[in-house]
Design a protein around this motif. Structure first.
Motif, PDB file in Angstrom:
ATOM      1  N   ALA A  41      68.329  33.926  52.708  1.00  0.00           N
ATOM      2  CA  ALA A  41      69.424  34.895  52.815  1.00  0.00           C
ATOM      3  C   ALA A  41      70.674  34.457  52.048  1.00  0.00           C
ATOM      4  CB  ALA A  41      69.780  35.131  54.283  1.00  0.00           C
ATOM      5  N   VAL A  42      70.729  33.213  51.620  1.00  0.00           N
ATOM      6  CA  VAL A  42      71.908  32.696  50.918  1.00  0.00           C
ATOM      7  C   VAL A  42      71.986  33.296  49.516  1.00  0.00           C
ATOM      8  CG1 VAL A  42      73.013  30.640  49.955  1.00  0.00           C
ATOM      9  CG2 VAL A  42      71.942  30.542  52.218  1.00  0.00           C
ATOM     10  N   GLU A  43      73.206  33.688  49.121  1.00  0.00           N
ATOM     11  CA  GLU A  43      73.438  34.207  47.777  1.00  0.00           C
ATOM     12  C   GLU A  43      74.621  33.485  47.145  1.00  0.00           C
ATOM     13  OE1 GLU A  43      72.855  38.598  47.223  1.00  0.00           O
ATOM     14  OE2 GLU A  43      72.997  38.583  49.410  1.00  0.00           O
ATOM     15  N   VAL A  44      74.664  33.510  45.823  1.00  0.00           N
ATOM     16  CA  VAL A  44      75.701  32.832  45.055  1.00  0.00           C
ATOM     17  C   VAL A  44      76.408  33.833  44.157  1.00  0.00           C
ATOM     18  CG1 VAL A  44      76.175  31.070  43.293  1.00  0.00           C
ATOM     19  CG2 VAL A  44      74.437  30.643  45.065  1.00  0.00           C
ATOM     20  N   TRP A  45      77.736  33.707  44.083  1.00  0.00           N
ATOM     21  CA  TRP A  45      78.549  34.478  43.134  1.00  0.00           C
ATOM     22  C   TRP A  45      79.307  33.480  42.281  1.00  0.00           C
ATOM     23  CZ3 TRP A  45      77.222  36.375  47.815  1.00  0.00           C
ATOM     24  CH2 TRP A  45      76.826  37.716  47.882  1.00  0.00           C
ATOM     25  N   THR A  46      79.208  33.641  40.968  1.00  0.00           N
ATOM     26  CA  THR A  46      79.827  32.670  40.075  1.00  0.00           C
ATOM     27  C   THR A  46      79.910  33.241  38.664  1.00  0.00           C
ATOM     28  OG1 THR A  46      79.718  30.360  39.323  1.00  0.00           O
ATOM     29  CG2 THR A  46      77.615  31.552  39.526  1.00  0.00           C
ATOM     30  N   LEU A  47      80.440  32.451  37.743  1.00  0.00           N
ATOM     31  CA  LEU A  47      80.534  32.893  36.352  1.00  0.00           C
ATOM     32  C   LEU A  47      79.243  32.578  35.599  1.00  0.00           C
ATOM     33  CD1 LEU A  47      81.103  29.854  35.619  1.00  0.00           C
ATOM     34  CD2 LEU A  47      83.481  30.515  35.281  1.00  0.00           C
ATOM     35  N   PRO A  82      65.785  34.713  41.476  1.00  0.00           N
ATOM     36  CA  PRO A  82      66.098  36.062  40.969  1.00  0.00           C
ATOM     37  C   PRO A  82      66.676  36.966  42.059  1.00  0.00           C
ATOM     38  CG  PRO A  82      63.724  35.719  41.182  1.00  0.00           C
ATOM     39  CD  PRO A  82      64.352  34.388  41.372  1.00  0.00           C
ATOM     40  N   GLY A  83      67.744  37.678  41.678  1.00  0.00           N
ATOM     41  CA  GLY A  83      68.369  38.622  42.586  1.00  0.00           C
ATOM     42  C   GLY A  83      69.333  38.020  43.573  1.00  0.00           C
ATOM     43  N   ARG A  84      69.445  36.703  43.580  1.00  0.00           N
ATOM     44  CA  ARG A  84      70.310  36.041  44.573  1.00  0.00           C
ATOM     45  C   ARG A  84      71.511  35.341  43.949  1.00  0.00           C
ATOM     46  NH1 ARG A  84      66.477  32.194  47.739  1.00  0.00           N
ATOM     47  NH2 ARG A  84      68.361  31.916  49.030  1.00  0.00           N
ATOM     48  N   VAL A  85      71.577  35.305  42.623  1.00  0.00           N
ATOM     49  CA  VAL A  85      72.697  34.674  41.919  1.00  0.00           C
ATOM     50  C   VAL A  85      73.401  35.749  41.103  1.00  0.00           C
ATOM     51  CG1 VAL A  85      73.405  32.878  40.309  1.00  0.00           C
ATOM     52  CG2 VAL A  85      71.443  32.491  41.824  1.00  0.00           C
ATOM     53  N   HIS A  86      74.661  36.017  41.422  1.00  0.00           N
ATOM     54  CA  HIS A  86      75.388  37.138  40.850  1.00  0.00           C
ATOM     55  C   HIS A  86      76.459  36.631  39.881  1.00  0.00           C
ATOM     56  CE1 HIS A  86      73.462  39.401  44.090  1.00  0.00           C
ATOM     57  NE2 HIS A  86      73.880  38.451  44.913  1.00  0.00           N
ATOM     58  N   THR A  87      76.439  37.154  38.668  1.00  0.00           N
ATOM     59  CA  THR A  87      77.429  36.789  37.660  1.00  0.00           C
ATOM     60  C   THR A  87      78.632  37.721  37.757  1.00  0.00           C
ATOM     61  OG1 THR A  87      75.689  36.017  36.164  1.00  0.00           O
ATOM     62  CG2 THR A  87      77.838  36.489  35.190  1.00  0.00           C
ATOM     63  N   GLU A 105      73.593  30.899  34.846  1.00  0.00           N
ATOM     64  CA  GLU A 105      72.458  30.684  33.955  1.00  0.00           C
ATOM     65  C   GLU A 105      71.601  29.494  34.369  1.00  0.00           C
ATOM     66  OE1 GLU A 105      74.383  30.378  30.187  1.00  0.00           O
ATOM     67  OE2 GLU A 105      74.231  32.531  29.762  1.00  0.00           O
ATOM     68  N   GLN A 106      72.178  28.566  35.123  1.00  0.00           N
ATOM     69  CA  GLN A 106      71.427  27.392  35.566  1.00  0.00           C
ATOM     70  C   GLN A 106      70.613  27.646  36.829  1.00  0.00           C
ATOM     71  OE1 GLN A 106      73.733  23.634  35.276  1.00  0.00           O
ATOM     72  NE2 GLN A 106      75.415  24.888  34.508  1.00  0.00           N
ATOM     73  N   LEU A 107      70.837  28.796  37.486  1.00  0.00           N
ATOM     74  CA  LEU A 107      70.200  29.072  38.775  1.00  0.00           C
ATOM     75  C   LEU A 107      69.378  30.351  38.809  1.00  0.00           C
ATOM     76  CD1 LEU A 107      73.306  28.280  41.022  1.00  0.00           C
ATOM     77  CD2 LEU A 107      71.324  26.784  40.695  1.00  0.00           C
ATOM     78  N   THR A 108      69.715  31.301  37.957  1.00  0.00           N
ATOM     79  CA  THR A 108      69.156  32.649  38.066  1.00  0.00           C
ATOM     80  C   THR A 108      67.632  32.684  37.981  1.00  0.00           C
ATOM     81  OG1 THR A 108      71.180  33.606  37.132  1.00  0.00           O
ATOM     82  CG2 THR A 108      69.190  34.961  37.062  1.00  0.00           C
ATOM     83  N   ALA A 109      67.060  31.943  37.053  1.00  0.00           N
ATOM     84  CA  ALA A 109      65.612  32.013  36.856  1.00  0.00           C
ATOM     85  C   ALA A 109      64.841  31.599  38.109  1.00  0.00           C
ATOM     86  CB  ALA A 109      65.211  31.131  35.682  1.00  0.00           C
ATOM     87  N   ALA A 110      65.348  30.622  38.818  1.00  0.00           N
ATOM     88  CA  ALA A 110      64.651  30.125  40.003  1.00  0.00           C
ATOM     89  C   ALA A 110      64.895  30.982  41.239  1.00  0.00           C
ATOM     90  CB  ALA A 110      65.076  28.685  40.294  1.00  0.00           C
TER      91      ALA A 110
END
Length: 210
Positions: free
Chosen positions: A63-69, A81-86, A74-79
């Protein structure tokens, strides 16, 4: 809103049983992200972004999500998907029940010979502002400013002028892991006397209500 100070630039905010953590970096306590639904990261420097720690938090709780620049995402998104927001300057979003607006684009100048990287700040619920590694002034009033008091890129006169420009109701120290106990009284006295606001400091692990 409950504020808990972690070592250096990391803060934990809790409201209505939900938790948001900003900038869990390499100096931050191991349990800083435990129980958080949302993790916000201002930029890629390791004292603000510990990739291993974020990956562990994302793996431990789906359930954890990340918001960042972008440079961090780019270092997290591939692993994950859908949980790291740019996000970037001008964006707004909701994370763990908190309303967040993004302010700022660039890290402060460390030295003219060092290229500047990107950096964003987060304004939480229109009251609390974490600038990351920059002296960004939001385009709206701020009640509580997380104040980066000691870094390779600043000096105390700039810190004082930043407080004066933002004009918060109160300012809490962050970015202070390298500030020695000998220096703290000097910083407390000068920022308190010259900043024009209620200047406060929390020991890592301590909490207060905002």
């Amino acid at each position: 809103m409950k504020l808990t100070k972690n070592t250096h630039a990391c803060v934990r905010l809790e409201k209505d049983g939900r938790t948001l953590v900003i900038d869990p970096g390499m100096f931050t306590e191991e349990g800083a992200t435990r129980g958080a639904e949302a993790l916000l990261v201002t930029h890629e420097h390791p004292d603000h972004f510990d990739e291993g720690r974020l990956r562990a938090a994302l793996e431990a709780d789906p359930a954890v999500e990340v918001w960042t620049l972008r440079s961090v995402a780019e270092q997290l998104t591939a692993a994950f998907p859908g949980r790291v927001h740019t996000v970037g300057h001008g964006d707004g979003f909701t994370a763990a029940g908190f309303d967040v607006q993004v302010h700022g684009e660039l890290h402060a100048v460390i030295h003219p010979d060092i290229p500047r990287i990107t950096n964003i700040g987060f304004l939480i619920d229109d009251t609390v502002f974490h600038p990351g590694d920059a002296l960004t002034v939001p385009d709206r009033p701020v009640e509580t400013l997380f104040l980066p008091v000691m870094a390779p890129w600043n000096k105390i006169s700039e810190v004082i002028d930043y407080v004066r420009e933002v004009r918060p109701v109160r300012a809490y120290d962050i970015h202070d892991a390298l500030l020695t106990d000998l220096a703290r009284p000097i910083y407390d006295r000068q920022i308190g006397a010259l900043g024009g606001t209620d200047h406060r400091r929390l020991t890592p692990g301590d909490s207060t209500e905002l």
